[in-house]
Design a protein around this motif. Structure first.
Motif, short mmCIF file in Angstrom:
data_model
loop_
_atom_site.label_atom_id
_atom_site.label_comp_id
_atom_site.label_asym_id
_atom_site.label_seq_id
_atom_site.Cartn_x
_atom_site.Cartn_y
_atom_site.Cartn_z
N GLU A 32 0.83 -1.20 0.00
CA GLU A 32 0.00 0.00 0.00
C GLU A 32 0.87 1.26 0.00
O GLU A 32 0.62 2.21 -0.76
N LYS A 33 1.91 1.25 0.82
CA LYS A 33 2.82 2.40 0.88
C LYS A 33 3.54 2.60 -0.44
O LYS A 33 3.75 3.74 -0.88
N ARG A 34 3.91 1.50 -1.09
CA ARG A 34 4.61 1.62 -2.37
C ARG A 34 3.69 2.23 -3.43
O ARG A 34 4.13 3.08 -4.22
N ARG A 35 2.44 1.82 -3.47
CA ARG A 35 1.49 2.40 -4.43
C ARG A 35 1.29 3.89 -4.19
O ARG A 35 1.26 4.70 -5.12
N ILE A 36 1.16 4.25 -2.92
CA ILE A 36 0.96 5.66 -2.56
C ILE A 36 2.15 6.50 -3.02
O ILE A 36 2.00 7.56 -3.63
N CYS A 37 3.34 6.02 -2.72
CA CYS A 37 4.54 6.82 -3.01
C CYS A 37 4.88 6.85 -4.49
O CYS A 37 5.43 7.84 -4.97
N THR B 182 8.04 5.29 7.92
CA THR B 182 8.26 4.29 6.88
C THR B 182 7.52 4.62 5.59
O THR B 182 8.01 4.31 4.50
N THR B 183 6.37 5.27 5.68
CA THR B 183 5.62 5.56 4.44
C THR B 183 6.41 6.47 3.49
O THR B 183 6.59 6.12 2.32
N PRO B 184 6.92 7.63 3.93
CA PRO B 184 7.70 8.46 3.01
C PRO B 184 8.95 7.77 2.47
O PRO B 184 9.43 8.14 1.39
N SER B 185 9.46 6.79 3.18
CA SER B 185 10.68 6.12 2.71
C SER B 185 10.47 5.41 1.38
O SER B 185 11.43 5.20 0.63
N TYR B 186 9.24 5.06 1.07
CA TYR B 186 8.97 4.39 -0.20
C TYR B 186 9.01 5.34 -1.39
O TYR B 186 8.96 4.90 -2.53
N LEU B 187 9.11 6.64 -1.13
CA LEU B 187 9.35 7.60 -2.21
C LEU B 187 10.73 7.40 -2.83
O LEU B 187 10.93 7.67 -4.01
#
Length: 264
Positions: free
Chosen positions: A95-100, A119-124
């Motif tokens: 989910e985080k990868r799709r968002i970023c 962790t979420t912004p790290s997938y940017l």
């Protein structure tokens, strides 16, 4: 929930002991991989999967790809209850990868961007290796996640360092941030209240850093998976209306605000 809350009527004593052991591990770490459970408990993968299915049926855990996380009681999230950043690395990973991936489309060569802790912004970062940008962050976790072929400039903001959050906060952090003007800022959140539009953090000092960046950014984006939309945290630091766009992974019951983008 304590291990004593686990129903054992469906299993024998051997499997019951395995289930109790899993809950003991999750009480300490909140997220654990299947491979870690196999190594620590000395049982087969099929046994671990069966026990996790039963625990999820009882509402005690939520299975994630490659592991499971403990389901917490609904309460106000604060810095005493928050899971350390490194333990959340693989939670809601896809989910985080799709968002970023969608959010990274907003970044152009020449931008000065702020990437928040978490962790979420790290997938940017996997989408930035080819960008000529200036990247500013208070998080050593973010710096460690940068690809080796990243060709932009990196500014690590200092201050009082919190190991659990892998980020700097406090007076010196705020003073350094006030020297920057950001083209775009990408934020994480501990919780979001869709009813009143509040965006929350687990700690006032963390919220203060986010709030200062928000004031100094030309465009502001919030990155949040669906799970955050049902969490109440200690400190409000923004309102949803202050973000140009909010990137999330799923629709929720009711209407989302107009600035939400669902990344499928």
């Amino acid at each position: 929930s304590p291990p004593s809350a686990v129903s054992s009527s469906r299993y024998g004593s051997k499997s019951q002991n395995s289930i109790y052991s899993i809950m003991n591990i999750l009480n300490s770490h909140s997220f654990v991989t299947i491979q870690e459970l196999i190594q620590q408990l000395g049982v087969s993968k099929s046994t671990i999967n069966r026990d996790l299915i039963e625990l999820e049926r009882q509402g005690l855990v939520k299975r994630e790809r490659g592991g499971a996380m403990k389901v917490e009681m609904k309460e106000t999230l604060n810095n005493l209850k928050e899971i350390p950043v490194r333990e959340k690395e693989y939670v809601h990973r896809e989910e985080k990868r799709r968002i970023c991936k969608r959010a990274a489309e907003r970044i152009q060569n020449g931008d000065c961007i702020y990437v928040d802790s978490g962790t979420t912004p790290s997938y940017l970062l996997e989408y930035l290796h080819h960008k000529d940008i200036k990247l500013v962050t208070p998080s050593t976790y973010i710096v460690r996640k940068l690809p080796m072929d990243f060709r932009g400039e990196i500014y690590l903001v200092g201050g009082e360092f919190n190991i659990g959050y892998d980020m700097s906060t406090g007076y010196h952090t705020l003073e350094m941030i006030r020297k920057f003007h950001f083209d775009k800022a990408f934020f994480s959140a501990s919780g979001i209240d869709l009813t009143n539009g509040e965006v929350m953090s687990v700690d006032f000092s963390i919220g203060a850093v986010k709030e200062e960046v928000l004031r100094r950014s030309r465009e502001c984006y919030l990155l949040t998976d669906k799970s955050k939309l049902s969490i109440q945290a200690l400190a409000t630091w923004a309102n949803l209306e202050q973000f140009d766009l909010v990137f999330t992974d799923e629709e929720v019951e009711g209407n989302l605000p107009d600035n939400f983008i669902v990344c499928k």
